[in-house]
Design an enzyme around this catalytic site. Structure first.
Site, short mmCIF file in Angstrom:
data_model
loop_
_atom_site.label_atom_id
_atom_site.label_comp_id
_atom_site.label_asym_id
_atom_site.label_seq_id
_atom_site.Cartn_x
_atom_site.Cartn_y
_atom_site.Cartn_z
N ASP A 64 -0.90 2.48 8.46
CA ASP A 64 -2.09 2.13 9.23
C ASP A 64 -1.87 0.94 10.17
O ASP A 64 -2.70 0.68 11.03
CB ASP A 64 -3.23 1.73 8.28
N GLU B 228 -18.09 11.23 2.73
CA GLU B 228 -17.83 11.27 1.28
C GLU B 228 -18.73 10.27 0.54
O GLU B 228 -19.29 10.58 -0.50
CB GLU B 228 -16.35 10.97 0.99
N GLY C 7 0.85 -1.20 0.00
CA GLY C 7 0.00 0.00 0.00
C GLY C 7 0.88 1.24 0.00
O GLY C 7 2.05 1.19 -0.39
C1 LIG Z 1 -12.38 5.11 1.69
C2 LIG Z 1 -11.08 5.71 2.15
C3 LIG Z 1 -10.72 7.00 1.78
C4 LIG Z 1 -9.52 7.55 2.21
N1 LIG Z 1 -9.20 8.81 1.81
C5 LIG Z 1 -8.01 9.33 2.17
C6 LIG Z 1 -7.63 10.62 1.74
O1 LIG Z 1 -8.40 11.29 1.03
N2 LIG Z 1 -6.41 11.10 2.09
C7 LIG Z 1 -5.55 10.36 2.85
O2 LIG Z 1 -4.44 10.83 3.15
N3 LIG Z 1 -5.88 9.15 3.31
C8 LIG Z 1 -7.10 8.60 2.99
N4 LIG Z 1 -7.44 7.37 3.43
C9 LIG Z 1 -6.52 6.63 4.32
C10 LIG Z 1 -5.39 5.98 3.55
O3 LIG Z 1 -5.87 5.39 2.36
C11 LIG Z 1 -4.70 4.96 4.43
O4 LIG Z 1 -4.25 5.62 5.58
C12 LIG Z 1 -3.52 4.33 3.71
O5 LIG Z 1 -3.98 3.54 2.62
C13 LIG Z 1 -2.68 3.45 4.63
O6 LIG Z 1 -1.60 2.96 3.89
P1 LIG Z 1 -0.91 1.59 4.33
O7 LIG Z 1 0.17 1.35 3.34
O8 LIG Z 1 -0.58 1.64 5.75
O9 LIG Z 1 -2.05 0.50 4.17
P2 LIG Z 1 -2.83 0.04 2.86
O10 LIG Z 1 -2.83 1.10 1.83
O11 LIG Z 1 -4.13 -0.49 3.34
O12 LIG Z 1 -1.94 -1.17 2.32
C14 LIG Z 1 -1.82 -2.37 3.03
C15 LIG Z 1 -1.40 -3.45 2.05
O13 LIG Z 1 -1.11 -4.63 2.79
C16 LIG Z 1 -1.63 -5.77 2.09
N5 LIG Z 1 -1.84 -6.82 3.09
C17 LIG Z 1 -2.65 -6.80 4.17
N6 LIG Z 1 -2.54 -7.95 4.87
C18 LIG Z 1 -1.65 -8.71 4.21
C19 LIG Z 1 -1.12 -10.01 4.45
N7 LIG Z 1 -1.48 -10.76 5.51
N8 LIG Z 1 -0.22 -10.52 3.56
C20 LIG Z 1 0.15 -9.78 2.48
N9 LIG Z 1 -0.32 -8.54 2.22
C21 LIG Z 1 -1.20 -8.01 3.08
C22 LIG Z 1 -2.92 -5.24 1.46
O14 LIG Z 1 -3.30 -6.02 0.34
C23 LIG Z 1 -2.51 -3.82 1.07
O15 LIG Z 1 -2.00 -3.74 -0.24
C24 LIG Z 1 -8.65 6.79 3.03
C25 LIG Z 1 -9.00 5.50 3.41
C26 LIG Z 1 -10.20 4.95 2.98
C27 LIG Z 1 -10.56 3.55 3.39
#
Ligand SMILES: Cc1cc2nc3c(=O)[nH]c(=O)nc-3n(C[C@H](O)[C@H](O)[C@H](O)COP(=O)(O)OP(=O)(O)OC[C@H]3O[C@@H](n4cnc5c(N)ncnc54)[C@H](O)[C@@H]3O)c2cc1C
Length: 445
Positions: A304, A174, A16
């Protein structure tokens, strides 16, 4: 690097915003090789999920192939596999097919899942909105209830066109705004034989303010914007139970519906519970200011999936910008460790937050200042606030053309019912129970 190539191996779980940013920065260095593992073969752009759910955008617009980011980077291997076990002492992860990956550094960035807070029936019957798959399921359900009601108008009396959004944070607000626009502008045009004007959208939140994380004035602005679109707000009311055909609310009323959208809260994705690492609020992993975990050398936790302390020791919010910046910072600290230098504490640059409330209304909070934005300015500001995130995930330019087209022509484009909500709706489901209880439950206003 020695003559045979990089000597240190970094294993990253999750592609992500956080994991991808970390891998992309490490890819530029000669001193490490990287294995990036994700359960999907794509990286998703969550800020556009509600457009996917309300048929403004298609799947390709909000997800991009992970391998595509590393063409020409042979030191980065991408593996599509679900990680099911973590041994943080040896920095080893094991995937569902039994393969293990051991690194000199382990980076965990597995993101979030919906937190139902133990609400009865929510996991089984509600539609969360935290992944591409969930957004596809929700879109399929929205389109399916319209198709079914169009064939059998009696279903309107059973709440076929009632939509309940749980949670008044940015995701719920939203989504409610976009759904109202979809119904008011597109569905009225496409379902000419159906009494679409009878569709109802309810937004339920046990708190008293929408967009609670924004400055106070934004709360009323968001409420007025949604009410103008016909969304009925039920503030200060919780959801007690979600059943296949209705929701029970804490004030004793119920709403008949087949579509409950769960935007009621987040927790760390399930891997956190099996990681053997210390967890805190939201089940997330507790990290030190430099993004490592106390007592587990070489383990970094990001985005996250982590509780990241901010400058004044408060926890940073679950935002794409926090995740992306933490990914880049972790890469910097890993390269410092490889070079025998010290790690530095993560410093988050807050570029502001923004929520679009359907077409023509948006609110942005930049520092302590709040801005209410309309029309094209709102659209342009969204792109401005998200530009940095998009540079990481390379959202296709066509997505914005499609979105802009829908925004200004008031028509949604991807009305294709793909049945990703797992088949047809069983309209008899829940009725037997409901009949027994009908004397106790009063219908919602
Ligand atoms: C509807 C929505 C709207 C949003 N709008 C905004 C916005 O406008 N602005 C903003 O700044 N933030 C926004 N956010 C928040 C933002 O998208 C998240 O904070 C961000 O995606 C977190 O990034 P991350 O890399 O920590 O997790 P994620 O982007 O969730 O990535 C986690 C990755 O881990 C993978 N994964 C999970 N478990 C496993 C496993 N066991 N094995 C292998 N892979 C795994 C998943 O497939 C995923 O690809 C929004 C969130 C949502 C849900």
């Amino acid at each position: 690097m020695n003559a045979r190539g990089p000597t240190k191996h970094v294993v990253i779980v999750g592609g992500g915003f956080a994991g991808l940013a970390c891998a992309r920065k490490l890819a530029k260095s000669d001193s490490v090789r990287v294995t990036l593992i994700d359960k999907n073969n794509y990286s998703q752009f969550q800020p556009l999920l509600y457009q996917l759910a309300t048929a403004i955008l298609g799947t390709d617009d909000v997800a991009a192939s992970l391998r595509g980011f590393f063409l020409g980077h042979p030191k980065v291997e991408v593996r599509m596999s679900e990680v099911t076990a973590v041994d943080p002492r040896t920095r080893t992860v094991t995937t569902a097919d039994g393969t293990s990956y051991q690194g000199d550094f382990l980076v965990l960035a597995a993101g979030s899942q919906a937190n139902f807070f133990g609400t009865a029936g929510a996991q089984e019957n509600a539609f969360p909105l935290y992944s591409v798959v969930e957004a596809q399921r929700l879109r399929s359900r929205i389109l399916a209830v319209f198709e079914d009601a169009d064939r059998n108008q009696k279903l309107l009396e059973e709440g076929a066109l009632n939509f309940v959004v749980v949670g008044g944070g940015p995701t719920g607000t939203e989504l409610a705004g976009a759904l109202a626009d979809m119904i008011n502008h597109t569905m009225t045009r496409e379902y000419t034989d159906l009494a679409v004007q009878n569709a109802r959208i309810y937004l339920v939140d046990h708190g008293h303010a929408l967009l609670a994380a924004f400055p106070a004035e934004a709360h009323d602005y968001a409420a007025r914007a949604l009410q103008r679109k016909g969304v009925q707000l039920k503030m200060g009311i919780g959801v007690k139970e979600v059943r296949p055909d209705h929701v029970l609310l804490s004030d004793g009323t119920s709403i008949q519906t087949r579509t409950v959208v769960w935007a009621g809260g987040l927790m760390a994705s399930p891997l956190a519970a099996n990681s053997g690492l210390p967890r805190g609020h939201g089940g997330r992993i507790e990290v030190r200011p430099d993004l490592t975990v106390e007592g587990f050398p070489g383990v970094y936790v990001l985005g996250d999936f982590a509780n990241i302390p901010g400058a004044s020791d408060e926890l940073l919010p679950q935002l794409g910008s926090v995740a992306q910046q933490s990914g880049m910072w972790a890469a910097k600290n890993i390269l410092a460790e490889v070079a025998g230098k010290s790690r530095t504490p993560f410093h988050y640059h807050d570029k502001g937050i923004m929520a679009m409330i359907g077409r023509n209304s948006a609110v942005a909070a930049i520092g302590k200042k709040r801005h209410e934005l309309d029309g094209f300015v709102a659209f342009a500001a969204w792109i401005g606030v998200h530009a940095l995130l998009m540079s990481g995930v390379r959202v296709r330019i066509e997505a914005f053309v499609d979105w802009a087209w829908s925004y200004f022509t008031k028509s949604d484009l991807i009305q294709v019912l793909d049945r990703s909500d797992e088949g047809r709706i069983d309209w008899s489901e829940g009725k037997e129970k409901e009949e027994k209880e009908s004397s106790r439950i009063s219908p919602a206003a």
